[in-house]
Write a protein that holds these residues in place. Structure first.
Motif, short mmCIF file in Angstrom:
data_model
loop_
_atom_site.label_atom_id
_atom_site.label_comp_id
_atom_site.label_asym_id
_atom_site.label_seq_id
_atom_site.Cartn_x
_atom_site.Cartn_y
_atom_site.Cartn_z
N ILE A 131 22.79 -16.20 53.34
CA ILE A 131 23.05 -15.20 52.31
C ILE A 131 24.00 -15.75 51.26
O ILE A 131 23.75 -15.68 50.06
CB ILE A 131 23.64 -13.92 52.94
N ALA B 248 23.47 -15.45 58.33
CA ALA B 248 24.62 -14.99 57.53
C ALA B 248 24.99 -16.03 56.48
O ALA B 248 25.32 -15.71 55.33
CB ALA B 248 25.80 -14.69 58.45
N GLN C 269 26.65 -8.80 62.59
CA GLN C 269 26.75 -8.15 63.89
C GLN C 269 26.05 -8.97 64.97
O GLN C 269 26.57 -9.15 66.08
CB GLN C 269 26.13 -6.74 63.83
N ARG C 270 24.87 -9.51 64.65
CA ARG C 270 24.16 -10.37 65.59
C ARG C 270 25.01 -11.60 65.92
O ARG C 270 25.04 -12.06 67.06
CB ARG C 270 22.83 -10.82 64.99
N ARG D 110 17.87 -12.88 51.26
CA ARG D 110 17.91 -11.41 51.21
C ARG D 110 17.89 -10.80 52.61
O ARG D 110 16.97 -10.09 52.99
CB ARG D 110 16.73 -10.91 50.38
N PHE D 111 18.94 -11.10 53.35
CA PHE D 111 19.13 -10.47 54.65
C PHE D 111 20.16 -9.36 54.52
O PHE D 111 20.94 -9.33 53.55
CB PHE D 111 19.61 -11.49 55.69
N ASN D 112 20.19 -8.47 55.49
CA ASN D 112 21.22 -7.44 55.53
C ASN D 112 22.49 -8.05 56.12
O ASN D 112 22.51 -8.40 57.30
CB ASN D 112 20.74 -6.28 56.41
N PRO D 113 23.55 -8.22 55.32
CA PRO D 113 24.75 -8.90 55.81
C PRO D 113 25.33 -8.26 57.06
O PRO D 113 25.71 -8.97 58.01
CB PRO D 113 25.73 -8.81 54.63
N GLU D 114 25.44 -6.94 57.08
CA GLU D 114 26.04 -6.28 58.24
C GLU D 114 25.22 -6.55 59.50
O GLU D 114 25.78 -6.78 60.58
CB GLU D 114 26.14 -4.77 57.99
N GLU D 115 23.92 -6.53 59.37
CA GLU D 115 23.04 -6.73 60.53
C GLU D 115 23.18 -8.14 61.09
O GLU D 115 23.34 -8.32 62.31
CB GLU D 115 21.60 -6.46 60.13
N VAL D 116 23.11 -9.15 60.22
CA VAL D 116 23.14 -10.52 60.74
C VAL D 116 24.54 -10.91 61.22
O VAL D 116 24.69 -11.68 62.19
CB VAL D 116 22.63 -11.53 59.69
N TYR E 169 19.16 -16.39 63.85
CA TYR E 169 19.09 -15.05 63.27
C TYR E 169 20.46 -14.37 63.16
O TYR E 169 20.54 -13.24 62.70
CB TYR E 169 18.13 -14.18 64.10
#
Length: 206
Positions: free
Chosen positions: A113, A110, A127-128, A119-125, A105
């Protein structure tokens, strides 16, 4: 022995990599994911989840990359790669869980993408990914391998998506211990590189 795989899948690569590290001869069977081959009845009969990789060893069929690592280590009797004592086995299992969770995840998502248009949120993944990398860096500060004083399937399980992390705009330069782990895995006899993609190379050069 056959491994049904897709070369750009990190999950498939970890199965191919470990078979090679063990010196096993496995026929690689390409699964055309873009063409939907993984959703056809023939493949679903091997893995109802419709995912690569799948290992066929005679009449034995094993789906899931981490399960394949366990199977191959057990079949080969390689207790160096998969310890049988309680503490050693638990240490390996911890990182297999990380590979299926935080790694999937974070760095893996990342990369999905940029390479596959997920279609994931780049900043979120991303950061993970850095949260995981920071924890791994700390863990590796005083050791060379994740679960023992030698390589185990824990190291194999995390390799592909860590090595491919820059393709997903996850910079590894701040994590020398993690980079060191990758280099040690890459120096093992039988190592098989994880293929780079045109999309991924553009991401790393951006």
């Amino acid at each position: 022995m056959k491994i049904h795989h897709f070369s750009l899948s990190g999950h498939a690569h970890r199965a191919v990599l470990f078979a090679s590290l063990l010196g096993l001869e496995a026929e690689l069977v390409h699964v055309d994911l873009a063409g939907g081959a993984h959703k056809q009845p023939a493949f679903l009969a091997l893995n109802p989840f419709g995912q690569v990789p799948v290992l066929e060893d005679g009449e034995v069929v094993i789906a899931d990359s981490n399960a394949i690592l366990v199977y191959l280590a057990k079949k080969a009797g390689r207790t160096d790669w998969l310890p049988e004592d309680a503490k050693g086995a638990a240490a390996v299992q911890r990182w297999l869980s990380v590979a299926a969770g935080e790694l999937a995840y974070g760095p893996a998502a990342a990369r999905l993408i940029t390479v596959f248009g997920a279609r994931f949120n780049p900043e979120e993944v991303i950061q993970r990914a850095h949260l995981l990398l920071g924890r791994m860096e700390q863990h590796l500060a005083t050791r060379q391998w994740l679960a023992a004083d030698h390589p185990t399937i824990a190291d194999v399980a995390v390799y592909s998506y860590l090595a491919g992390a820059p393709e997903g705009n996850v910079d590894l330069s701040a994590y020398p211990a993690v980079l060191g782990l990758l280099e040690r895995i890459e120096a093992l006899p039988g190592f098989v590189p994880f293929p780079r993609t045109a999309a991924g190379l553009r991401a790393t050069q951006a």
